[in-house]
Structure formats: C-alpha cells, structure tokens
Design an enzyme around this catalytic site. Structure first.
Site, PDB file in Angstrom:
ATOM      1  N   CYS A 131       0.855  -1.322  -0.138  1.00 55.15           N
ATOM      2  CA  CYS A 131       0.212  -0.345   0.259  1.00 55.15           C
ATOM      3  C   CYS A 131       0.261   1.028  -0.253  1.00 55.15           C
ATOM      4  O   CYS A 131       1.977   1.562  -0.523  1.00 55.15           O
ATOM      5  CB  CYS A 131      -1.045  -0.008   1.338  1.00 55.15           C
ATOM      6  SG  CYS A 131      -2.371   1.034   1.040  1.00 55.15           S
ATOM      7  N   ASP A 202      -4.116   0.951  10.350  1.00 58.87           N
ATOM      8  CA  ASP A 202      -5.036   2.217  10.458  1.00 58.87           C
ATOM      9  C   ASP A 202      -5.115   1.820  12.008  1.00 58.87           C
ATOM     10  O   ASP A 202      -5.749   2.857  12.441  1.00 58.87           O
ATOM     11  CB  ASP A 202      -6.688   1.899  10.011  1.00 58.87           C
ATOM     12  CG  ASP A 202      -6.253   1.850   8.138  1.00 58.87           C
ATOM     13  OD1 ASP A 202      -5.078   1.796   7.169  1.00 58.87           O
ATOM     14  OD2 ASP A 202      -6.557   3.313   7.883  1.00 58.87           O
TER      15      ASP A 202
HETATM   16  C1  RUB Z   1      -3.971   3.281   3.372  1.00 58.62           C
HETATM   17  C2  RUB Z   1      -3.670   2.232   4.558  1.00 58.62           C
HETATM   18  C3  RUB Z   1      -1.708   2.806   4.619  1.00 58.62           C
HETATM   19  C4  RUB Z   1      -2.334   3.023   6.588  1.00 58.62           C
HETATM   20  C5  RUB Z   1      -1.090   3.821   7.041  1.00 58.62           C
HETATM   21  O1  RUB Z   1      -5.703   2.747   3.081  1.00 58.62           O
HETATM   22  O2  RUB Z   1      -3.669   1.149   4.213  1.00 58.62           O
HETATM   23  O3  RUB Z   1      -1.064   1.257   5.283  1.00 58.62           O
HETATM   24  O4  RUB Z   1      -3.485   4.031   5.943  1.00 58.62           O
HETATM   25  O5  RUB Z   1      -0.695   5.115   6.897  1.00 58.62           O
HETATM   26  P1  RUB Z   1      -6.436   3.776   1.820  1.00 58.62           P
HETATM   27  P2  RUB Z   1       0.112   6.116   6.897  1.00 58.62           P
HETATM   28  O6  RUB Z   1      -5.504   4.295   0.872  1.00 58.62           O
HETATM   29  O7  RUB Z   1      -7.286   2.966   1.974  1.00 58.62           O
HETATM   30  O8  RUB Z   1      -6.677   4.815   2.960  1.00 58.62           O
HETATM   31  O9  RUB Z   1       1.349   5.192   7.333  1.00 58.62           O
HETATM   32  O10 RUB Z   1       0.292   7.304   5.611  1.00 58.62           O
HETATM   33  O11 RUB Z   1      -0.447   7.007   7.730  1.00 58.62           O
END
Ligand code: RUB
Length: 314
Positions: A131, A202
């Site tokens: 991701c 998340d």
């Molecule tokens: C994003 C996702 C990321 C986490 C952590 O999902 O799963 O791995 O949110 O991100 P989506 P960060 O694209 O559906 O929002 O480390 O930037 O907080």
C-alpha cells in the site's frame, strides 16, 4: 435548535476523505484536525454551547467518512478533549492550538518512526512494503539517507493501486524500487531474498492485532513462513482505546465497481473489503514514535496514552 450548516470548505474535506483524495491514516488524521480547527474558526456567533454542538456534529460527520482508521477518531479526540475556555473566542483559540499541536506532533512522530525503523535495516537489504504508508516510507527513506544500499519491492495494492504512489515517491528520492502485483509477494520474497517487510497501520488493537490495507495479513503469513521480520510502523494515535472496551473494528467495504464493472459479469457477486486484520503472532514489532514495542505491549501503550480519556466519547 438552529439547523447546522457546515461551511463549504468543511464539506469539501468530508468529500475528499470519503472519496479517498485524502487517504492514508496519518494524512486523514491531520486533515481531520485541520477541518475541526477551521470549523471552529468559521463560527461567528457568540453562543459557546452552539459552537460546541457545531463541533460535535462536525466530528460525527467526519467519523462517517471512513470507518476503519482509529486515527480519525483519535485526531478528533486529541483535538477536542483538551480544548476549553469560558468564551467563544477562548474556546476557538484553544481548539486551534490543540489541532496545531496534534498536526505538529503527528508529523514529528513519522520522522521519529523513520529513525527508529531504519535501525532494523542493514546495508544491502531487500525490503517489501504494501500500500502507501507514510510511516513505512519514512523508515525506507531514512535508511536510504543513511546510505544503506537498499532495494524495495512495492505491491501494486489492488483495487486502488496505492502502490503506484509508493513506487513513485521512493523512486523520486532515489531509492531502487520495483513494483509488483499483489499476488507476486510469496514468489518475490523467496526469489529476491527479501529481508524484512514494513507496513503501516490504520488501527492497532489492544490484543496487538493490526488493521491495515487488505492483503496485509496475507503478506504477514508469507513473511512468517519465510522467517523474515514483519514490522508495523504506527504512530501512537493509531492505537485504539475502543478496542480495550471490546469494540470490534469495522472493516470498510467500498463500492464493488472499484474492482470491476458488475455489468460485465452477469450473475456474479462481488465484495470489496479494503482492510484486514493481522494477528499479533505474525508481527515482530510495532515501530512507534514512543519506541519499538512488541504487539503484545499494545494494551499497556493504550492504557498509558489514552487511559484517562477512555470514557470520553462523542
Ligand atoms: C491506507 C493504508 C495505509 C495506512 C497507514 O489505506 O492502509 O497503510 O493508512 O498509512 P487507504 P500512513 O489508502 O485506503 O486510506 O502510514 O500514511 O498513516
């Protein structure tokens, strides 16, 4: 009671989070704190109770945009919980300060996670990420800055292809990055001798389970099988006080047209869950700005960070 009307800018943020123009748990949290601050600033009457109601309604609307990431709720909690004042102006000022503090601390947390996480990376390591996680990217970029000659495999991350963002961000910083389809993870881990996996979060639950982008738990299983460490990079506001009270995390299911056009598949059903849960036993460590912890220490961290606020709710 007067009908609550949100300013256009606030409605725009709601839409941007819902449609994922603003996405990723950290960015969502900062956008939330900023939206709450601007909502307070937009209030130009002189009724403190009315201002509080406006903010509570705003918070509710924000919570409805995306349901899985606790970062959104914690951003509201940390912005509004500490706010106070006897007059409208004092209250507005205090919301502004709390929101600014949250945003500043959250950016600093990502930087610190980068420094701590990079210590788990050796020179010439090959890594894998899934991701698009700012916290994981911070770790990778820090290792690159420290001149460790790393290579990174980034999964495409269907159906939204957030991996494209990761690959571009890393390439722009000069990191040797390769984009792969999600289903290539097991093959690549073995074939490329991947040394560690870094993902974001998340929500981190009190039992140490981590909720992150769909597919994360499959990658954790593969990492476990390959006996390579699986690291979660997560700021402390991704930990869930709600989970301590037994609440289960709601896994967001999005429009199935994100996967394919159902009209082209008569009599076929679709599902589009966008997050999954990785149990603590598949996680080697959670890298937070307060330190690198075992997933089994999640309970203590939640108690310490959120213990006093645990009964607070909207
Ligand atoms: C994003 C996702 C990321 C986490 C952590 O999902 O799963 O791995 O949110 O991100 P989506 P960060 O694209 O559906 O929002 O480390 O930037 O907080």
């Amino acid at each position: 009671m007067k009908k609550i009307v949100f300013p256009d800018g606030f409605n725009e943020t709601l839409k941007e989070i819902h449609t994922m123009r603003i996405r990723g748990a950290g960015k969502i949290a900062r956008a939330t704190a900023k939206a709450i601050k601007e909502l307070a600033e937009s209030y130009d009457e002189d009724d403190l109770e009315e201002l509080k109601t406006l903010l509570i309604e705003g918070a509710r609307a924000l919570l409805n945009t995306r349901q899985t990431a606790i970062s959104l709720k914690n951003a509201i909690r940390l912005t509004l919980q500490g706010a106070g004042g006897k007059t409208v102006n004092e209250f507005k000022e205090s919301v502004k300060n709390e929101a600014n503090r949250f945003i500043k601390n959250s950016l600093k947390a990502v930087e610190t996670i980068g420094i701590y996480g990079s210590k788990r990376i050796e020179d010439s390591d090959t890594l894998l990420t899934h991701c698009n996680s700012s916290a994981s990217i911070a770790v990778i970029i820090q290792a690159h800055k420290e001149e460790k000659k790393i290579r990174v495999f980034a999964t495409e991350t269907r159906p939204w292809n957030q991996g494209y963002l990761t690959a571009r961000e890393l390439a722009e910083k000069g990191v040797d990055v390769t984009l792969i389809v999600d289903s290539a993870v097991r093959y690549i881990i073995e074939d490329e001798d991947v040394k560690a996996v870094f993902v974001g979060a998340d929500t981190v639950c009190s039992n140490g389970a981590v909720i992150n982008k769909i597919g994360t738990s499959q990658i954790a299983l593969v990492a476990h099988e390959a006996r390579i460490p699986f690291y979660v990079c997560a700021e402390t506001y991704k930990f869930s006080p709600e989970s301590l009270r037994g609440e289960l995390v709601k896994i967001e299911e999005r429009d199935v047209r994100e996967i394919a056009n159902p009209k082209n598949f008569p009599n076929v059903r679709f599902r589009n869950p966008v997050f999954d849960a990785t149990p603590a036993e598949y996680i080697d460590a959670i890298i937070t700005e307060k330190g690198v912890i075992s997933p089994h220490a999640a309970y203590d961290l939640i108690e310490k960070e959120f213990g006093e606020m645990i009964e607070w709710s909207l």
